[in-house]
Design a protein around this motif. Structure first.
Motif, PDB file in Angstrom:
ATOM      1  N   TYR A  35      37.575  45.122  46.819  1.00 34.26           N
ATOM      2  CA  TYR A  35      38.207  44.055  47.594  1.00 34.26           C
ATOM      3  C   TYR A  35      37.172  43.021  47.988  1.00 34.26           C
ATOM      4  O   TYR A  35      35.996  43.321  48.123  1.00 34.26           O
ATOM      5  CB  TYR A  35      38.873  44.616  48.853  1.00 34.26           C
ATOM      6  CG  TYR A  35      39.927  45.632  48.538  1.00 34.26           C
ATOM      7  CD1 TYR A  35      41.200  45.247  48.190  1.00 34.26           C
ATOM      8  CD2 TYR A  35      39.627  46.992  48.553  1.00 34.26           C
ATOM      9  CE1 TYR A  35      42.174  46.186  47.868  1.00 34.26           C
ATOM     10  CE2 TYR A  35      40.579  47.935  48.237  1.00 34.26           C
ATOM     11  CZ  TYR A  35      41.849  47.530  47.899  1.00 34.26           C
ATOM     12  OH  TYR A  35      42.792  48.458  47.569  1.00 34.26           O
ATOM     13  N   TYR A  41      41.957  43.227  51.742  1.00 36.18           N
ATOM     14  CA  TYR A  41      42.400  44.623  51.829  1.00 36.18           C
ATOM     15  C   TYR A  41      43.735  44.720  52.564  1.00 36.18           C
ATOM     16  O   TYR A  41      44.669  45.386  52.113  1.00 36.18           O
ATOM     17  CB  TYR A  41      41.339  45.464  52.528  1.00 36.18           C
ATOM     18  CG  TYR A  41      41.686  46.930  52.623  1.00 36.18           C
ATOM     19  CD1 TYR A  41      41.463  47.779  51.544  1.00 36.18           C
ATOM     20  CD2 TYR A  41      42.239  47.469  53.782  1.00 36.18           C
ATOM     21  CE1 TYR A  41      41.780  49.133  51.619  1.00 36.18           C
ATOM     22  CE2 TYR A  41      42.555  48.818  53.869  1.00 36.18           C
ATOM     23  CZ  TYR A  41      42.327  49.645  52.785  1.00 36.18           C
ATOM     24  OH  TYR A  41      42.639  50.976  52.864  1.00 36.18           O
ATOM     25  N   LYS A  45      47.079  45.975  50.707  1.00 40.97           N
ATOM     26  CA  LYS A  45      47.623  47.233  51.221  1.00 40.97           C
ATOM     27  C   LYS A  45      48.718  47.001  52.266  1.00 40.97           C
ATOM     28  O   LYS A  45      49.144  47.937  52.937  1.00 40.97           O
ATOM     29  CB  LYS A  45      46.510  48.111  51.799  1.00 40.97           C
ATOM     30  CG  LYS A  45      45.537  48.591  50.746  1.00 40.97           C
ATOM     31  CD  LYS A  45      46.272  49.423  49.714  1.00 40.97           C
ATOM     32  CE  LYS A  45      45.384  49.834  48.577  1.00 40.97           C
ATOM     33  NZ  LYS A  45      46.133  50.483  47.512  1.00 40.97           N
ATOM     34  N   GLN A  46      49.155  45.757  52.408  1.00 36.19           N
ATOM     35  CA  GLN A  46      50.269  45.362  53.267  1.00 36.19           C
ATOM     36  C   GLN A  46      50.149  45.893  54.693  1.00 36.19           C
ATOM     37  O   GLN A  46      50.996  46.638  55.180  1.00 36.19           O
ATOM     38  CB  GLN A  46      51.586  45.767  52.623  1.00 36.19           C
ATOM     39  CG  GLN A  46      51.769  45.103  51.294  1.00 36.19           C
ATOM     40  CD  GLN A  46      52.984  45.585  50.532  1.00 36.19           C
ATOM     41  OE1 GLN A  46      53.597  46.568  50.894  1.00 36.19           O
ATOM     42  NE2 GLN A  46      53.319  44.882  49.468  1.00 36.19           N
ATOM     43  N   ALA A  48      47.784  47.882  56.022  1.00 39.80           N
ATOM     44  CA  ALA A  48      47.226  49.219  56.242  1.00 39.80           C
ATOM     45  C   ALA A  48      46.111  49.158  57.289  1.00 39.80           C
ATOM     46  O   ALA A  48      45.345  48.201  57.343  1.00 39.80           O
ATOM     47  CB  ALA A  48      46.673  49.783  54.946  1.00 39.80           C
ATOM     48  N   GLN A  63      41.173  52.716  50.784  1.00 38.06           N
ATOM     49  CA  GLN A  63      41.968  53.112  49.626  1.00 38.06           C
ATOM     50  C   GLN A  63      41.795  52.050  48.550  1.00 38.06           C
ATOM     51  O   GLN A  63      42.056  50.869  48.777  1.00 38.06           O
ATOM     52  CB  GLN A  63      43.443  53.228  50.017  1.00 38.06           C
ATOM     53  CG  GLN A  63      44.306  53.777  48.924  1.00 38.06           C
ATOM     54  CD  GLN A  63      45.732  53.997  49.395  1.00 38.06           C
ATOM     55  OE1 GLN A  63      46.115  53.595  50.484  1.00 38.06           O
ATOM     56  NE2 GLN A  63      46.531  54.625  48.561  1.00 38.06           N
ATOM     57  N   ARG A  65      42.483  50.177  44.793  1.00 41.11           N
ATOM     58  CA  ARG A  65      43.718  49.677  44.187  1.00 41.11           C
ATOM     59  C   ARG A  65      44.407  50.737  43.339  1.00 41.11           C
ATOM     60  O   ARG A  65      45.624  50.680  43.146  1.00 41.11           O
ATOM     61  CB  ARG A  65      43.426  48.442  43.337  1.00 41.11           C
ATOM     62  CG  ARG A  65      42.985  47.255  44.184  1.00 41.11           C
ATOM     63  CD  ARG A  65      42.569  46.086  43.317  1.00 41.11           C
ATOM     64  NE  ARG A  65      41.893  45.083  44.083  1.00 41.11           N
ATOM     65  CZ  ARG A  65      42.464  43.974  44.531  1.00 41.11           C
ATOM     66  NH1 ARG A  65      43.733  43.757  44.298  1.00 41.11           N
ATOM     67  NH2 ARG A  65      41.774  43.100  45.224  1.00 41.11           N
ATOM     68  N   ASP A  67      44.727  53.751  44.191  1.00 42.58           N
ATOM     69  CA  ASP A  67      45.182  54.721  45.189  1.00 42.58           C
ATOM     70  C   ASP A  67      44.257  55.916  45.398  1.00 42.58           C
ATOM     71  O   ASP A  67      44.653  56.899  46.021  1.00 42.58           O
ATOM     72  CB  ASP A  67      46.612  55.198  44.903  1.00 42.58           C
ATOM     73  CG  ASP A  67      47.621  54.071  45.110  1.00 42.58           C
ATOM     74  OD1 ASP A  67      47.361  53.205  45.959  1.00 42.58           O
ATOM     75  OD2 ASP A  67      48.652  54.061  44.417  1.00 42.58           O
TER      76      ASP A  67
END
Length: 91
Positions: A35, A41, A45-46, A48, A63, A65, A67
């Motif tokens: 990132y 980030y 990660k919306q 996170a 985390q 990309r 996962d």
């Protein structure tokens, strides 16, 4: 990091870090995980939450990309030889 109001902000400029700071350490960890910085980030990660070590303020876990997770020590991981590789973005 500067205060950002627009969630889709793109950086206006980039410079390389010259010396180690807490900000450079955390940027190193974000960039190692793929990132640009904390803002990207959170966008990817919306919203996170970012785990940080309470005593040092360093990022504890990110985390990627794909996962998988990167776990970081509470000690400094960005050595002096790597400081100049860290990109510092301005918005």
């Amino acid at each position: 990091m500067a205060c950002i109001t627009d969630n889709n902000s793109k950086p206006k400029s980039m410079k390389k870090a010259k010396e180690w700071t807490l900000e450079v350490e955390n940027l190193f960890r974000f960039q190692q995980a793929g990132y640009r910085d904390e803002l990207e980030y959170i966008q990817v990660k919306q919203g996170a939450l970012i785990d940080k070590w309470p005593d040092t303020g360093f990022v504890k876990k990110l985390q990627r990309r794909d996962d998988t997770f990167f776990y970081y020590s509470k000690k400094r991981e960005c050595q002096d030889i790597d400081v100049h590789k860290v990109k510092v973005y301005a918005y």
